[in-house]
Design an enzyme around this catalytic site. Structure first.
Site, PDB file in Angstrom:
ATOM      1  N   SER A 110      13.387   6.433 -13.609  1.00  0.00           N
ATOM      2  CA  SER A 110      12.267   7.150 -14.221  1.00  0.00           C
ATOM      3  C   SER A 110      12.124   8.552 -13.634  1.00  0.00           C
ATOM      4  CB  SER A 110      10.990   6.339 -14.004  1.00  0.00           C
ATOM      5  OG  SER A 110       9.862   7.141 -14.215  1.00  0.00           O
ATOM      6  N   SER A 111      12.186   8.630 -12.307  1.00  0.00           N
ATOM      7  CA  SER A 111      12.009   9.938 -11.654  1.00  0.00           C
ATOM      8  C   SER A 111      13.123  10.900 -12.023  1.00  0.00           C
ATOM      9  CB  SER A 111      12.011   9.787 -10.133  1.00  0.00           C
ATOM     10  OG  SER A 111      10.840   9.177  -9.729  1.00  0.00           O
ATOM     11  N   ARG A 135       1.352   1.263  15.100  1.00  0.00           N
ATOM     12  CA  ARG A 135       0.987   1.089  13.703  1.00  0.00           C
ATOM     13  C   ARG A 135       1.459  -0.280  13.210  1.00  0.00           C
ATOM     14  NH1 ARG A 135       5.449   4.813  10.531  1.00  0.00           N
ATOM     15  NH2 ARG A 135       4.376   4.040   8.690  1.00  0.00           N
ATOM     16  N   GLU A 191      11.626  13.349   0.095  1.00  0.00           N
ATOM     17  CA  GLU A 191      10.590  12.636  -0.657  1.00  0.00           C
ATOM     18  C   GLU A 191       9.180  13.084  -0.257  1.00  0.00           C
ATOM     19  OE1 GLU A 191      10.341  10.573  -3.119  1.00  0.00           O
ATOM     20  OE2 GLU A 191       8.263   9.928  -2.842  1.00  0.00           O
ATOM     21  N   ASP A 238       6.718  21.855 -26.249  1.00  0.00           N
ATOM     22  CA  ASP A 238       6.713  20.496 -25.693  1.00  0.00           C
ATOM     23  C   ASP A 238       7.735  20.483 -24.575  1.00  0.00           C
ATOM     24  OD1 ASP A 238       6.800  17.620 -25.285  1.00  0.00           O
ATOM     25  OD2 ASP A 238       5.906  17.433 -27.275  1.00  0.00           O
ATOM     26  N   TRP A 280       6.933   0.144   4.057  1.00  0.00           N
ATOM     27  CA  TRP A 280       7.428   0.907   2.901  1.00  0.00           C
ATOM     28  C   TRP A 280       8.768   1.560   3.233  1.00  0.00           C
ATOM     29  CZ3 TRP A 280       8.654   5.957   1.458  1.00  0.00           C
ATOM     30  CH2 TRP A 280       8.428   6.942   2.420  1.00  0.00           C
ATOM     31  N   THR A 285       5.878  27.048   6.052  1.00  0.00           N
ATOM     32  CA  THR A 285       4.600  26.400   5.760  1.00  0.00           C
ATOM     33  C   THR A 285       3.455  27.295   6.212  1.00  0.00           C
ATOM     34  OG1 THR A 285       5.746  24.353   6.242  1.00  0.00           O
ATOM     35  CG2 THR A 285       3.383  24.211   5.938  1.00  0.00           C
ATOM     36  N   HIS A 342      14.365  13.360  12.425  1.00  0.00           N
ATOM     37  CA  HIS A 342      13.148  13.444  13.246  1.00  0.00           C
ATOM     38  C   HIS A 342      12.236  12.231  13.030  1.00  0.00           C
ATOM     39  CE1 HIS A 342      10.979  16.019   9.971  1.00  0.00           C
ATOM     40  NE2 HIS A 342      10.720  14.763   9.789  1.00  0.00           N
ATOM     41  N   HIS A 343      12.565  11.396  12.039  1.00  0.00           N
ATOM     42  CA  HIS A 343      11.845  10.130  11.894  1.00  0.00           C
ATOM     43  C   HIS A 343      12.444   9.063  12.802  1.00  0.00           C
ATOM     44  CE1 HIS A 343       9.667  11.472   8.258  1.00  0.00           C
ATOM     45  NE2 HIS A 343      10.757  12.174   8.032  1.00  0.00           N
ATOM     46  N   HIS A 353      12.878  12.157   3.777  1.00  0.00           N
ATOM     47  CA  HIS A 353      12.215  13.403   4.133  1.00  0.00           C
ATOM     48  C   HIS A 353      12.003  14.327   2.948  1.00  0.00           C
ATOM     49  CE1 HIS A 353       9.962  15.643   6.872  1.00  0.00           C
ATOM     50  NE2 HIS A 353      10.464  16.714   6.297  1.00  0.00           N
ATOM     51  N   HIS A 385       0.847  -1.198   0.000  1.00  0.00           N
ATOM     52  CA  HIS A 385       0.000   0.000   0.000  1.00  0.00           C
ATOM     53  C   HIS A 385       0.877   1.242   0.000  1.00  0.00           C
ATOM     54  CE1 HIS A 385      -2.882   3.059   1.156  1.00  0.00           C
ATOM     55  NE2 HIS A 385      -2.205   3.291   2.262  1.00  0.00           N
ATOM     56  N   SER A 426      -2.188  27.022  -5.355  1.00  0.00           N
ATOM     57  CA  SER A 426      -1.906  28.440  -5.606  1.00  0.00           C
ATOM     58  C   SER A 426      -2.429  28.889  -6.964  1.00  0.00           C
ATOM     59  CB  SER A 426      -0.393  28.698  -5.546  1.00  0.00           C
ATOM     60  OG  SER A 426       0.093  28.323  -4.287  1.00  0.00           O
ATOM     61  N   TYR A 456       8.309  15.924   0.762  1.00  0.00           N
ATOM     62  CA  TYR A 456       8.060  17.255   0.193  1.00  0.00           C
ATOM     63  C   TYR A 456       7.916  17.197  -1.316  1.00  0.00           C
ATOM     64  CZ  TYR A 456       8.776  18.990   4.822  1.00  0.00           C
ATOM     65  OH  TYR A 456       8.658  19.213   6.161  1.00  0.00           O
ATOM     66  N   LYS A 464       2.744  30.038   3.773  1.00  0.00           N
ATOM     67  CA  LYS A 464       1.934  29.592   2.632  1.00  0.00           C
ATOM     68  C   LYS A 464       0.451  29.576   2.999  1.00  0.00           C
ATOM     69  CE  LYS A 464       4.862  27.030  -0.354  1.00  0.00           C
ATOM     70  NZ  LYS A 464       4.273  27.758  -1.457  1.00  0.00           N
TER      71      LYS A 464
END
Lengths: 421, 533
Positions: free
Chosen positions: B172-173, B453, B258, B108, B144, B331, B305-306, B256, B79, B271, B260, B334
């Site tokens: 790819s990315s 979890r 990632e 293009d 994950w 943040t 922080h993870h 991290h 998932h 926006s 964002y 924004k």
């Protein structure tokens, strides 16, 4: 005082009034969700009414409780209370900011609609405003950082421990060792889930401490500084007792420490908090905190038990005795992977029926039990089980499920093998 | 190259799309590739969603009913992987493909052939990843975040396929983001300065740099795993002198930024939408750009922080706590800017606007729980509980995914030439909005009350909230079938869309006909006043 015990997950909703049990015997000393047998069926209307009552009951009951269905608990250490207060402080600050920001949005959504004929304003910047809403959050954040830093420093405060307990994670149980300069006085035991498979697989009603009950709880004295030395034997686990605000990862090859001074006797329950494989959800932690005197008695008892084990290991066992004991050991230590019927869950957990180790040479069988097999989930049970238990489970698996190897091994022989390594 | 060639063509003699399947296999057209990305992501959204519903079905009641723990762990892992790498990221790449050239007045993407490669790698990567479900030992089951040694020594044999799939996704990315950067820096219409670009273009430019910076780190960490598993190294094995925590440092140095990567383009979408439906220019364009850049910078220096519970020394914990708290400042800027854009506007509430407003509110709630999680002593209690699950689903589902839905509704008339069914769109919004909140809000409570979890079964005191959460998940999941129906209906027909589509819309993409012709801006646009709203 009367309390509601509520069964809200079976198809028949039952609500039963029961008296409050003694505090020590109840984990969450207020509301308990419990499955009860022998409660008469209620009619539908009554069920519906109770169902509507349920959320209300939960909330009013828990408002003043130590345990909550929807919030952190205050816990039973100075640190855990500090953490709780910090949590609430940050939460309230967030609420206030939320009310302001969302309030402004809602006002705007009500007043500034095209359908009311509002003409859009043309402003699109304001240095003053933008500086303000950069500076103000910084000030608020500093306000949060100060108490957070102070609590964290308290948690890291070095101190002389009164008791050192090594906590070692295994897939999927905990081993506790009470470190002692005299190795003969060292207490060591495995603490594993006690909830029967029948309850988990819904073949029996779920007990009061479903999934939060162990065979051998960790026992500690109150008002003493207990240092937990946390490590792991296989993958990463995490030792978490919410009531102590202690959560520390158990990492193979490394020892980390955490500590707690428990202020109230009681039973405190937690769980492994880091994904550690198949039975991650089934390795609870239970801590009994007791008065020094009770603790001392428990220590004496444990040491006597150790002496008894010594005796048991020394005697000669009949094959029947070994098989009987072996079945018990198997149920506690082996079923998670190899399953009750011995069929396992191949390929990770191989079948033991008519193939592999249990029908091969007995020396290899004993060896894999004692030292495990590197690169697989098969653990080294030499550190977890005593010689009698190893001998029993080897004998059992060689003779169960039609394996019928007709051989056995004595605890004494296991001891010799271990000593020779 | 393409741009140069196109200039020799007369607009009236454009190459139309090729016929049949080859149109899609060989296409180098940014609109076709954008469409491919979006459909691919939608398909993955359903696959990941089925995994999620498996999880929620099992958690409906205490006890094991539907899936056993081995499969449960595979479902949580797949998932996460499918939603992050298969649904959210490709959806944003699809939006970038469709919109960036049209927003900057380019014909293009700069590297069209590479664009084709970077898409067509994905079906193979995910085909392989999903095929692990049918392999001996099952699919990845280590979460994950695939922490070693659970994902190395203790992993099922399919881990090697997982590693290869991750490598492919990374390739790819990286190709996709090189394309975005080159396009934005080189192919803007003459006269469009960087500070005139629409915010969606800005956020994607920054996101693309994040991708280029961290995807190689992810590739590095999975390669180290590969070495540990097959070639006898011991990067993450303490027994061989390695360190399992090293894995987490490397992973989160990727991980991290990632998260964002999955939210910055969402900021760009919102926006664009809020000013359109408030009929008012975006408040604080410059500070929006700077805030995005600050968030991107901060994302590189907060990874631990993870990992507050892995045993970091006091000074380390304090540094990572302070650095993380600082993220709240840009943040916040924004969010305040969006509110100020709405303020004294002349608002209407079409479906894209509803999704955008829900985004601002619910993403902010996710931000609050994020701030709470940054407080180290409290994090010890929250870490690895459902509180964390609630937090990141609030920023990812009503955050990223709502913004993608908002974007689809907003630009669908431009893509198809038809208006979508507004009543159905609003119904979809309200079902999703209720579903999301019923699913994830109670997870805050069960997390605080102490439920870890990634567990297939739980103690009885968590039963009520879990049941509610599961109901919400099924509501949200099945509502997405309505989304599919609305899109198909809109493609097949409907009220014809005008060029401008929305009366408050600003930007170059609204100056071309609806549906957008196969080739646009073969000659660069002149009127830069349209460029940003």
């Amino acid at each position: 005082m009367r309390y509601w015990l509520i069964d809200c997950y079976t198809p028949h909703l039952k609500i039963v009034k029961l008296g409050l049990k003694t505090k020590a015997s109840m984990l969450f000393n207020n509301v308990i969700v419990l499955s009860l047998n022998g409660v008469s069926q209620m009619n539908n209307l009554k069920q519906l009414r109770h169902y509507l009552l349920l959320p209300m009951l939960l909330f009013c009951q828990t408002a003043s409780a130590d345990f909550s269905f929807w919030n952190l608990r205050k816990g039973v250490t100075e640190i855990s209370r500090e953490v709780y207060d910090l949590h609430m402080l940050i939460f309230y600050i967030c609420c206030v900011i939320g009310v302001i920001v969302f309030g402004a949005m809602i006002v705007s959504m009500i007043l500034h609609r095209k359908s009311l004929g509002v003409k859009p304003a043309t402003f699109h910047e304001s240095t003053k405003l933008e500086v303000a809403w950069t500076i103000i959050p910084i000030v608020i954040l500093i306000g949060m950082a100060v108490p957070a830093t102070s609590t964290l420093r308290d948690m890291y405060e070095p101190g002389e421990p009164d008791l050192d307990v090594e906590v070692r994670g295994y897939q999927w149980k905990w081993q506790y060792t009470y470190l002692n300069d005299d190795p003969a006085k060292e207490i060591q035991f495995i603490s594993a889930l006690r909830t029967p498979q029948d309850e988990i697989q819904n073949r029996a009603g779920k007990g009061e401490h479903y999934l939060l009950d162990v065979d051998n709880p960790l026992v500690v004295p109150i008002n003493k500084r207990i240092r937990f030395l946390i490590t792991s034997n296989d993958v990463i686990h995490s030792f978490w007792v919410p009531d102590f605000a202690v959560k520390k990862d158990a990492i193979p090859g490394f020892v980390h420490e955490s500590w707690a001074i428990v202020e109230e006797p009681g039973v405190y329950r937690g769980q492994c908090a880091e994904l550690c494989g198949k039975d991650h959800g089934f390795m609870p932690i239970v801590v009994h905190a007791m008065e020094q005197e009770d603790y001392d008695n428990w220590v004496l008892e444990k040491q006597e038990e150790a002496a008894k084990v010594f005796e048991i290991v020394g005697k000669s066992w009949s094959t029947d005795e070994l098989i009987e004991k072996g079945e018990e050991v198997y149920a506690r230590n082996c079923v998670a992977c190899h399953q009750t019927n011995g069929q396992g869950i191949p390929p990770a957990f191989p079948s033991l029926v008519g193939q592999g180790i249990p029908v091969g040479p007995i020396a290899e069988h004993i060896d894999i039990l004692l030292y495990g097999r590197a690169g697989t989930a098969m653990q080294a049970f030499g550190q977890q089980l005593n010689a009698a238990e190893i001998a029993a489970v080897v004998t059992y698996t060689r003779n169960a499920w039609g394996n019928n190897m007709q051989d056995s091994v004595q605890p004494k022989e296991i001891n010799v093998m271990m000593a020779s390594q | 190259m393409n741009a140069v060639v196109e200039e020799h063509h007369d607009d009236h003699h454009d190459h139309g799309p090729a016929k049949g399947i080859t149109r899609w296999l060989y296409t180098t057209n940014h609109k076709d590739i954008g469409t491919l990305y979006l459909w691919f992501s939608f398909a993955m959204f359903f696959v990941g969603g089925i995994c999620a519903l498996g999880i929620r079905a099992e958690l409906f009641q205490p006890g094991l009913q539907i899936v056993q723990p081995e499969l449960f762990n595979q479902l949580t892992t797949m998932h996460g992987l499918i939603m992050v790498f298969g649904a959210v990221m490709p959806a944003f790449v699809g939006l970038a493909n469709w919109l960036v050239p049209m927003m900057i007045g380019a014909p293009d993407m700069a590297l069209p052939r590479m664009n084709n490669y970077s898409f067509w790698i994905l079906p193979f990567a995910f085909g392989m990843l999903i095929s692990t479900f049918f392999m001996e030992g099952g699919a990845p089951n280590y979460g994950w975040t695939f922490y070693a040694p659970l994902s190395t020594e203790y992993a099922p044999p399919s881990v090697t396929f997982f590693i290869f799939a991750v490598h492919l996704m990374g390739i790819s990315s990286i190709m996709g983001s090189i394309n975005v950067i080159v396009t934005i820096l080189n192919m803007r219409a003459p006269g469009m300065t960087l500070m005139q670009m629409p915010l969606f273009v800005w956020t994607w430019l920054i996101t693309a740099y994040l991708l280029i910076a961290v995807m190689p780190v992810l590739a590095g960490v999975v390669t180290m795993m590969l070495m540990d598993i097959h070639f006898g190294t011991a990067f993450f094995s303490a027994a061989g002198g390695g360190d399992p925590v090293l894995f987490q440092h490397v992973f989160w140095f990727f991980g991290h930024p990632e998260v964002y990567i999955m939210i910055l383009p969402a900021f760009g979408v919102v926006s664009a939408i809020i000013p359109t439906f408030a009929r008012k220019k975006l408040f604080g364009y410059d500070s929006m750009v700077y805030a995005t850049a600050s968030i991107a910078f901060l994302s590189f220096i907060v990874w631990a922080h993870h990992m507050f519970t892995v045993g970091i020394p006091l000074a380390g914990e304090l540094y990572f706590m302070y650095a993380t708290m600082v993220i709240a400042v840009p943040t916040g800027v924004k969010v305040f800017n969006w509110v100020a854009t709405m303020w004294q506007g002349s608002m209407t509430f079409e479906t894209p606007m509803l999704f955008a407003i829900a985004f601002v509110i619910l993403f902010t709630i996710g931000g609050f729980s994020g701030l709470m999680l940054s407080i180290v002593p409290a994090d010890f209690q929250y870490h690895d509980t459902y509180f964390v699950v609630a937090h990141f689903h609030y920023v990812l589902v009503p955050g990223s995914i709502f913004s993608i839905m908002a974007a689809v509704y907003y630009w669908l008339p431009k893509w198809t030439g038809n208006m979508y069914d507004e009543t159905l769109g609003k119904t979809h919004f309200w079902l999703s909005f209720i579903g999301v909140n019923v699913t994830f809000f109670p997870q805050h409570f069960i997390g605080l009350a102490g439920m870890p979890r990634r567990i297939p079964d739980y103690a009885l005191q968590f039963a009520d909230w879990n049941m509610i959460s599961s109901c919400g998940a099924f509501l949200f999941g099945f509502s997405q079938l309505l989304f599919l129906f609305i899109i198909l209906k809109c493609i097949r027909g409907g009220q014809k869309a005008t060029e401008r589509v929305w009366d408050g819309a600003k930007g170059l993409e609204w100056t071309i006909p609806s549906p957008a012709p196969y080739h646009t801006f073969s000659t660069p646009p002149k009127d830069m006043a349209e460029a940003h709203g």
